[in-house]
Design an enzyme around this catalytic site. Structure first.
Site, PDB file in Angstrom:
ATOM      1  N   PRO A  44       0.871  -1.320  -0.139  1.00 16.05           N
ATOM      2  CA  PRO A  44       0.213   0.098   0.027  1.00 16.05           C
ATOM      3  C   PRO A  44       0.961   1.225   0.050  1.00 16.05           C
ATOM      4  O   PRO A  44       1.725   1.261   0.861  1.00 16.05           O
ATOM      5  CB  PRO A  44      -0.750  -0.006   1.245  1.00 16.05           C
ATOM      6  CG  PRO A  44      -0.124  -1.375   2.153  1.00 16.05           C
ATOM      7  CD  PRO A  44       0.858  -1.800   1.413  1.00 16.05           C
ATOM      8  N   GLU A  45       0.645   2.230  -0.851  1.00 13.78           N
ATOM      9  CA  GLU A  45       1.184   3.490  -0.845  1.00 13.78           C
ATOM     10  C   GLU A  45      -0.188   4.368  -0.601  1.00 13.78           C
ATOM     11  O   GLU A  45      -1.174   3.799  -0.373  1.00 13.78           O
ATOM     12  CB  GLU A  45       1.698   4.066  -2.162  1.00 13.78           C
ATOM     13  CG  GLU A  45       2.898   2.921  -2.452  1.00 13.78           C
ATOM     14  CD  GLU A  45       3.903   3.386  -3.657  1.00 13.78           C
ATOM     15  OE1 GLU A  45       3.957   4.674  -3.857  1.00 13.78           O
ATOM     16  OE2 GLU A  45       4.431   2.392  -4.289  1.00 13.78           O
TER      17      GLU A  45
END
Length: 274
Positions: A2-3
């Site tokens: 996840p960014e």
DNA sequence: ATGCTAACCTGCGCGC
DNA sequence: TGCGCGCAGGTTAGCA
């Protein structure tokens, strides 16, 4: 995984399932995450969920006494499922909600975290964070001042959470490509107009990815179990050895980087064309 | 101060 | 088919 876009996608997906529900009970199946689960998280039991918010890649779930502070690490995801849904390996934490549904935190690598932030306080992890990339505080002027005299390469620089939050390996590579900046360029040697291109590229890429539901490389799914579709928009990330979609040059990777740093040697020059 | 490296974990794909 | 190796979306602590 996840960014920023994936955390934002998670937040938006969770909101309709969590707001105004009560956390009736919690099951901590494995507390050994990046940091051990905060003992104070037990106080959230019996509390009603108010707003959700995001700071950097942290997701905050607010109640009247304080917030749950989640981070998804590299492989984490938060999903809403019915109580009857079969438990999976690596489902470490469960919230039993007042409508009968469950929130499950799944994280094979356990680089994520579940911490508590008391009302009116700021968790130490949230101090020293740089500006949000989609806010007006994130500007070319800010980058230029932060980069002054810095010899660190621009890719590492924009992935530094004190400089700007939420830009990880994927979006750093993609934004540098669109701005025409070589990832090994020293941060302190970049001109203001070039910073402006980069700021625009970062904002545009993050926004587009949020609209696509994030990037699913292997296992990212939103709270309803749906993958994101930004992967098909990638110019350079994960494409070493393939042809640049713009100029057909072979995509390369920085030789000495600890992690893959993909770039196009023609579209992203170390020195400007004369 | 700056800037690298190791460390935290599991899973997967690849070469042999 | 199986095994060892390298690598993966993040971030911090610690060391030079």
């Amino acid at each position: 995984m996840p960014e920023l876009p994936e955390v934002e996608t998670t937040k938006r997906g969770l909101e309709p399932h969590l707001i105004d529900r009560i956390i009736r009970a919690q099951t901590i199946r494995n507390p050994n995450l990046r940091w051990p689960v905060d003992a104070e998280c037990a106080q959230l039991t019996g509390r009603k969920i108010g707003a959700l918010s995001r700071r950097a890649k942290y997701l905050l779930v607010e109640t009247e006494i304080g917030s749950a502070l989640w981070h998804l690490g590299m492989s984490g995801s938060l999903r809403i499922v019915s109580a009857a849904h079969a438990l999976r390996t690596h489902d470490h934490i469960i919230w039993h909600l007042s409508d009968g549904a469950q929130l499950r935190f799944h994280d094979p690598r356990r680089f994520g975290c579940y911490l508590f932030q008391a009302k009116g306080t700021q968790h130490p992890l949230l101090t020293h964070l740089g500006p949000e990339p989609l806010s007006d505080d994130f500007s070319a002027r800010w980058l230029a001042s932060a980069a002054k005299n810095k010899r660190v390469n621009v890719k590492a620089f924009i992935m530094d959470q004190r400089v700007v939050v939420g830009v990880g390996n994927i979006y750093a590579a993609e934004s540098l490509f669109l701005a025409g900046i070589h990832p090994a360029k020293a941060a302190g040697e970049i001109s203001l107009p070039r910073w402006q291109k980069l700021v625009s590229a970062i904002k545009e890429r993050l926004s587009l990815s949020i609209n696509r539901g994030g990037t699913t490389l292997r296992d990212f799914v939103d709270p309803d179990g749906e993958p994101g579709y930004f992967a098909q928009e990638l110019w350079v990330y994960g494409r070493e050895g393939e042809a640049c979609k713009r100029c057909m040059s072979v995509i390369k990777s920085l030789p000495d980087a600890a992690r893959q740093s993909n770039y196009c040697p023609k579209c992203q020059r170390l020195r400007l064309k004369k």
